[in-house]
Motif scaffolding. Structure first.
Motif, mmCIF file in Angstrom:
data_model
loop_
_atom_site.group_PDB
_atom_site.id
_atom_site.type_symbol
_atom_site.label_atom_id
_atom_site.label_comp_id
_atom_site.label_asym_id
_atom_site.label_seq_id
_atom_site.Cartn_x
_atom_site.Cartn_y
_atom_site.Cartn_z
ATOM 1 N N SER A 1 -0.730 28.819 49.194
ATOM 2 C CA SER A 1 -2.010 28.338 49.736
ATOM 3 C C SER A 1 -3.103 28.518 48.713
ATOM 4 O O SER A 1 -3.905 27.607 48.463
ATOM 5 C CB SER A 1 -2.357 29.111 51.006
ATOM 6 N N SER B 1 -2.763 25.989 46.005
ATOM 7 C CA SER B 1 -3.124 24.604 46.374
ATOM 8 C C SER B 1 -4.637 24.456 46.422
ATOM 9 O O SER B 1 -5.197 23.460 45.959
ATOM 10 C CB SER B 1 -2.486 24.232 47.704
ATOM 11 N N ILE B 2 -5.341 25.448 46.945
ATOM 12 C CA ILE B 2 -6.806 25.347 47.008
ATOM 13 C C ILE B 2 -7.394 25.313 45.627
ATOM 14 O O ILE B 2 -8.265 24.486 45.315
ATOM 15 C CB ILE B 2 -7.376 26.505 47.847
ATOM 16 N N ALA C 1 -6.736 22.071 44.058
ATOM 17 C CA ALA C 1 -7.548 21.008 44.687
ATOM 18 C C ALA C 1 -8.946 21.027 44.117
ATOM 19 O O ALA C 1 -9.528 19.983 43.816
ATOM 20 C CB ALA C 1 -7.558 21.215 46.203
ATOM 21 N N ILE C 2 -9.497 22.221 43.948
ATOM 22 C CA ILE C 2 -10.851 22.283 43.387
ATOM 23 C C ILE C 2 -10.858 21.694 41.987
ATOM 24 O O ILE C 2 -11.771 20.943 41.620
ATOM 25 C CB ILE C 2 -11.350 23.735 43.391
ATOM 26 N N VAL D 1 -8.959 19.446 40.892
ATOM 27 C CA VAL D 1 -8.793 17.980 40.944
ATOM 28 C C VAL D 1 -10.163 17.306 40.941
ATOM 29 O O VAL D 1 -10.411 16.359 40.213
ATOM 30 C CB VAL D 1 -8.001 17.552 42.206
ATOM 31 N N ILE D 2 -11.043 17.828 41.795
ATOM 32 C CA ILE D 2 -12.312 17.090 41.895
ATOM 33 C C ILE D 2 -13.319 17.533 40.858
ATOM 34 O O ILE D 2 -14.365 16.911 40.711
ATOM 35 C CB ILE D 2 -12.912 17.234 43.292
ATOM 36 N N VAL E 1 -12.820 18.231 37.390
ATOM 37 C CA VAL E 1 -12.713 17.894 35.962
ATOM 38 C C VAL E 1 -13.186 16.474 35.720
ATOM 39 O O VAL E 1 -13.197 15.620 36.595
ATOM 40 C CB VAL E 1 -11.273 18.050 35.457
ATOM 41 N N ALA F 1 -9.921 11.757 34.054
ATOM 42 C CA ALA F 1 -9.098 11.311 35.168
ATOM 43 C C ALA F 1 -7.658 11.768 35.004
ATOM 44 O O ALA F 1 -6.993 12.110 35.990
ATOM 45 C CB ALA F 1 -9.173 9.793 35.299
ATOM 46 N N SER G 1 -7.364 15.187 36.081
ATOM 47 C CA SER G 1 -7.479 15.193 37.540
ATOM 48 C C SER G 1 -6.137 14.858 38.163
ATOM 49 O O SER G 1 -5.687 15.525 39.091
ATOM 50 C CB SER G 1 -8.547 14.174 37.953
ATOM 51 N N ALA G 2 -5.448 13.879 37.615
ATOM 52 C CA ALA G 2 -4.149 13.486 38.168
ATOM 53 C C ALA G 2 -3.141 14.613 38.009
ATOM 54 O O ALA G 2 -2.363 14.909 38.922
ATOM 55 C CB ALA G 2 -3.671 12.212 37.480
ATOM 56 N N LEU H 1 -3.685 17.168 40.490
ATOM 57 C CA LEU H 1 -3.268 16.684 41.813
ATOM 58 C C LEU H 1 -1.765 16.892 41.979
ATOM 59 O O LEU H 1 -1.288 17.289 43.038
ATOM 60 C CB LEU H 1 -3.631 15.203 41.983
ATOM 61 N N ILE I 1 0.022 18.989 44.894
ATOM 62 C CA ILE I 1 1.094 18.487 45.753
ATOM 63 C C ILE I 1 2.288 19.432 45.728
ATOM 64 O O ILE I 1 2.910 19.727 46.768
ATOM 65 C CB ILE I 1 1.483 17.059 45.323
ATOM 66 N N ILE J 1 1.626 22.435 47.782
ATOM 67 C CA ILE J 1 1.711 22.143 49.226
ATOM 68 C C ILE J 1 3.178 21.981 49.623
ATOM 69 O O ILE J 1 3.599 22.412 50.704
ATOM 70 C CB ILE J 1 0.889 20.894 49.552
#
Lengths: 164, 99, 669
Positions: free
Chosen positions: A12, A15-16, A19-20, A22-23, A25, A28, A31-32, A35, A39, A42
């Motif tokens: 957990s 993943s958090i 996730a942070i 991801v948004i 940097v 792109a 970011s991918a 992501l 995934i 998760i």
């Protein structure tokens, strides 16, 4: 703490964090990549939650399929960097604030108001049960999902075809 | 497992995804934030499936993944079509609906 | 049947209505017009006869039938002369007693005969249906007048006959002379009606009711003072003077000859002009009470008689002669009534209706035969061409002259008797002289028209023809009535019982002066001799010595001109009253133009000013408000438009905020 809980907390947390990232940097591609990591984390949680099949599907389809296509697109049309003027700081502050508040409310709800009058689970979730239910009770949505995928394929091909 | 904890985690991932949709200018990153939101939701479903012992949660999560795939594909098609016309992927420039 | 007598006026009213509305359009065939127009007076006559017969069956003192149809004018409380309060109400009610029976029979009977005659006389006139409508309307009004039981309804009929007189005199309205004659008739009548109306008001103010029975009771109860009776009597008589063409309001009657001849016969001989006499007889208690009033009636009657007879001596229009004769004869009737013998006045009214209608209709026959020639100087020797018209005309002339054996003798004799007995001997002398003049001008007429050289134009002579039966049969009937009609009033002196007077006695209260038979014979003889002298002089002038009249006219040129020009009365009236009224009218119209129109125009300008002010106000303020509101909306919407940025992220933010608010609200309220 036992092993089970440890791994859940670990996945957990990961993943958090991812996730942070991801948004946060700029690039792109980065970011991918983050992501993908999200995934996978998760998926790890899924494995801990008795949903092995879903975890596998997550890794295979989501990480292995969708994200790969994402990266293809990024590279193909060079979507790495985006310019543009600086945005209003107002937007950032307000959005963060709102979402913080919403999060706070969810927490409040869960701790103060939620009640769980459900009995402890009796059934053991395994693949057999899963496939049983999927292919007996939910066979129509299953087929429709495949139709959906065909439709999406056609749509995409049409949208993205070369105009002569 | 402690269901509250799982709900909170799923919600946080979901809200982070919304934050990404609201704050990023790059179109592709917005799409990736949407995927993030879907993941958060999936986590929620699986958590409840596990808590309630009901397999329907997992089935729904499967379908969510299927839809996410379809949606991603169509989104890419749209991006390509849009790129051909406008040659920008800055969401601030996509204001045809202004006014 | 007696109790339905109030239907008598309604038959011709119905006929007038039908012919008035449909006569021109629907009734292409004259037959239909005739059925309504002539059938309805006939029905009235039948009903009158039946009603009279039934009236006779009632005991003598009880011969009065009233039919109250409904309350016409419900008024409030009126305060009378003597201070008492009385509710003012006028009913639409009719009264059938011997007096109204006589009038109803005369009006409907003679009227019916004249209607029949008119079918032939007006046969080729384009206004056929209109004529009969007016004629029926007249019959209706006249019957209303004689059958009403109160002064108000009588006044309605009074006005109605005046109106129909105007309509019928001016029947050929495109002829200026006819239109003017109609106007003259109506206006002169109006002057009389003014007096009549004042009389009615006075009556109500004193008595408290307009019903004849109530008035009679009031008088019999001794409540009416002589002076009031005089005032009321004189005022009402003013109306009679106008309606019955007495001095000085007679001027319309000669001009009224512009109308068709049957109209002259009906209205200006038999019925309308006798309305005044009927009114005086109806109010006989009132006039008996006042010496002065009845004296005025008698004197005016007598003077009018001789005055108009004098004018009739020298006229050359066949109808004019008869018109002056009518005025003169009505003078006789007024003389009789004024002398206290109302029944003699009514008697003469009845016989006069017969022979005057006969004379007019035969004159119409002559005019018709001579293709509308009316000047007697252009007639002559018609005896051989008109075998029916001549004898009946002769009978009429004999009757009017008062030759014994015919009806006129008996009635004229009664009047002269009562004049003699009233104490005013000089009036009696005037009456005798007038009788002689009457005989003279009537036989002058006969000799000039039917005897002597034929002075017609050649064209006219070719077309001479006797009138068709539809015209001659009424003539014959009227001639018969002229002969035998007098016997209902056969005086005792000659062996009869004067049935007429006793019939009327329940309505008319007269003192009967006993007079020795010898005196009566003497008086009769004197009037007959006077008539015979008149005839002899006429024979002298026009048969024996035809040049004599011209020589006499030369010698007495001034007198002749005076008579011929009708004493210049028309000119005098024209110069004074007519000119005065016209001047007043012009002055008032100038005043109206200058002052009133000025006020109206200024008001219009003011209105226009305020109009433009309100236009300005409308434009600036109201439109301004509207425009500002609209632009306000525009600006406001501009502000709101900023929400639509086109940026999806903004929209999403809005959604999130909304969700947040909802969650908050759900959680914390």
């Amino acid at each position: 703490m036992d092993l089970y809980s440890f791994f859940i907390y670990l996945f957990s947390f990961m993943s958090i964090v991812f996730a942070i990232f991801v948004i946060a940097v700029k690039n792109a591609v980065h970011s991918a990549i983050f992501l993908i990591f999200t995934i996978l984390s998760i998926a790890g949680i899924f494995f801990m939650l008795n949903a092995e099949f879903l975890g596998a599907v997550q890794i295979l389809v989501y990480a292995g399929g969708i994200m790969v296509i994402y990266l293809f697109i990024i590279f193909l049309i060079k979507l790495e960097e985006v310019g543009g003027k600086r945005r209003n700081a107002f937007l950032y502050i307000v959005s963060s604030l709102i979402l913080l508040l919403v999060a706070g409310e969810i927490v409040y709800l869960l701790i103060k108001r939620a009640s769980y009058p459900f009995p402890p689970p009796t059934k053991f979730l395994d693949l057999k049960t899963f496939s049983d239910v999927l292919l007996k009770n939910y066979v129509i949505p299953f087929e429709l999902a495949s139709l959906l995928l065909i439709g999406a394929m056609i749509a995409t091909i049409y949208l993205a075809r070369k105009r002569t | 497992m402690n269901i509250n904890f799982m709900i909170i985690v799923g919600s946080i991932i979901f809200l982070i995804g919304i934050l990404g949709v609201l704050l990023r200018r790059n179109l592709i990153i917005i799409l990736m934030s949407i995927e993030l939101m879907l993941n958060g939701v999936n986590l929620n479903f699986i958590a409840f499936a596990n808590y309630l012992g009901d397999v329907k949660g997992q089935i729904f999560a499967l379908f969510v993944i299927a839809v996410a795939v379809a949606e991603a594909a169509v989104a890419f098609g749209l991006i390509i079509a849009f790129m051909r016309n406008k040659d920008t992927f800055n969401i601030d420039d996509m204001t045809l609906m202004k006014g | 049947m007696l109790k339905y007598f109030w239907l008598i006026p309604l038959f011709p009213a119905f006929g007038a209505l039908v012919n008035g509305l449909f006569g021109i359009s629907f009734f292409k065939k004259k037959r239909w017009v005739n059925i309504f127009a002539v059938g309805t007076p006939f029905l009235s006559f039948i009903l009158s006869s039946i009603a009279t017969l039934e009236l006779l069956k009632l005991p003598a003192g009880n011969r009065l039938v009233k039919a109250i149809l409904f309350e016409w004018v419900p008024g409030g409380i009126a305060v009378l002369r003597d201070g008492s309060s009385v509710p003012f109400s006028i009913n639409l009610s009719f009264q059938f007693d011997p007096l109204s029976a006589v009038m109803a029979l005369v009006v409907s009977g003679v009227g019916f005969l004249i209607h029949v005659y008119s079918i032939g006389y007006m046969g080729k006139d384009p206004g056929y249906a209109r004529y009969f409508t007016y004629l029926n309307l007249f019959t209706f009004s006249m019957l209303l007048l004689v059958l009403s039981s109160n002064l108000a309804l009588m006044f309605v009929g009074w006005e109605g006959v005046g109106l129909c007189s105007y309509l019928l005199i001016g029947f050929w309205y495109h002829k200026d002379s006819a239109a003017n004659a109609g106007k003259k008739a109506f206006i002169v009548n109006r002057v009389g009606d003014f007096g009549f109306l004042l009389g009615i008001l006075f009556t109500f103010f004193t008595v408290g009711s307009l019903e004849f029975t109530s008035i009679n009771e009031y008088i019999k109860g001794g409540h009416l003072s002589t002076s009031l009776a005089t005032v009321i009597g004189l005022l009402l008589f003013v109306g009679a003077v106008g309606k019955s063409a007495q001095l000085p309001l007679y001027v319309w009657l000669p001009d009224a000859m512009e109308g068709p001849t049957p109209v002259s016969a009906l209205i200006h001989a038999a019925t309308m002009v006798t309305a005044g006499v009927y009114m005086v007889s109806r109010m006989n208690l009132l006039y008996s009470l006042s010496e002065i009033a009845s004296g005025v009636v008698a004197v005016i009657g007598g003077i009018t008689a001789i005055y108009s007879a004098s004018m009739g001596l020298v006229q050359n229009d066949i109808k004019r002669i008869l018109a002056y004769s009518t005025i003169s004869q009505i003078g006789y009737m007024m003389l009789g009534c004024g002398s206290g013998s109302y029944s003699s006045g009514m008697f003469h009214l009845t016989t006069h209706a017969f022979f005057k209608a006969l004379l007019f209709l035969s004159a119409g026959s002559v005019i018709h035969a001579l293709s509308d020639e009316m000047d007697i100087r252009k007639m002559g020797g018609l005896r051989k061409y008109l075998p029916v018209t001549f004898p009946v005309f002769l009978i009429g002339a004999l009757a009017i002259s008062g030759i014994p054996g015919l009806s006129g003798f008996f009635s004229k004799d009664e009047i002269l008797l009562s004049a003699y007995l009233s104490g005013r001997k000089w009036i009696w002398i005037i009456g005798v002289i007038t009788a002689g003049m009457t005989a003279f001008y009537m036989f002058r007429l006969i000799f000039l028209v039917f005897y002597g050289k034929e002075r017609m134009d050649e064209e006219v002579k070719h077309h001479i023809h006797e009138s068709p039966k539809i015209m001659t049969i009424p003539l014959i009937i009227l001639a018969g009535l002229s002969v035998i009609g007098g016997y209902i009033g056969l005086p005792e002196a000659m062996g009869g019982r004067n049935w007429f007077r006793s019939f009327l006695s329940s309505v008319i209260e007269e003192e009967s002066h006993p007079i020795s038979h010898s005196t009566e014979y003497l008086l009769m003889g004197i009037s007959v001799i006077s008539a015979l002298i008149g005839i002899y002089i006429a024979w002298l002038f026009y048969i024996k010595n035809p040049e004599l009249p011209e020589k006499l006219a030369e010698k007495f040129k001034a007198l002749y001109t005076l008579l011929y020009r009708k004493y210049y009365v028309d000119e005098i009236y024209g110069a004074t009253f007519v000119r005065g009224t016209l001047n007043l009218g012009e002055f008032l119209s100038k005043y109206d133009l200058a002052v009133i129109d000025g006020i109206v125009n200024r008001t219009a300008d003011a209105t226009r000013g305020t109009g433009s002010a309100s236009v300005l106000f409308d434009l600036k303020v109201i439109d301004g408000a509207l425009n500002n509101m609209a632009s306000g909306f525009g600006k406001g919407s501009n502000i709101f438009r900023k929400v639509q940025t086109g940026l999806i992220q903004n929209y999403l933010l809005a959604i999130i905020i909304g969700i947040f608010i909802i969650i908050t609200l759900t959680l914390f309220i």
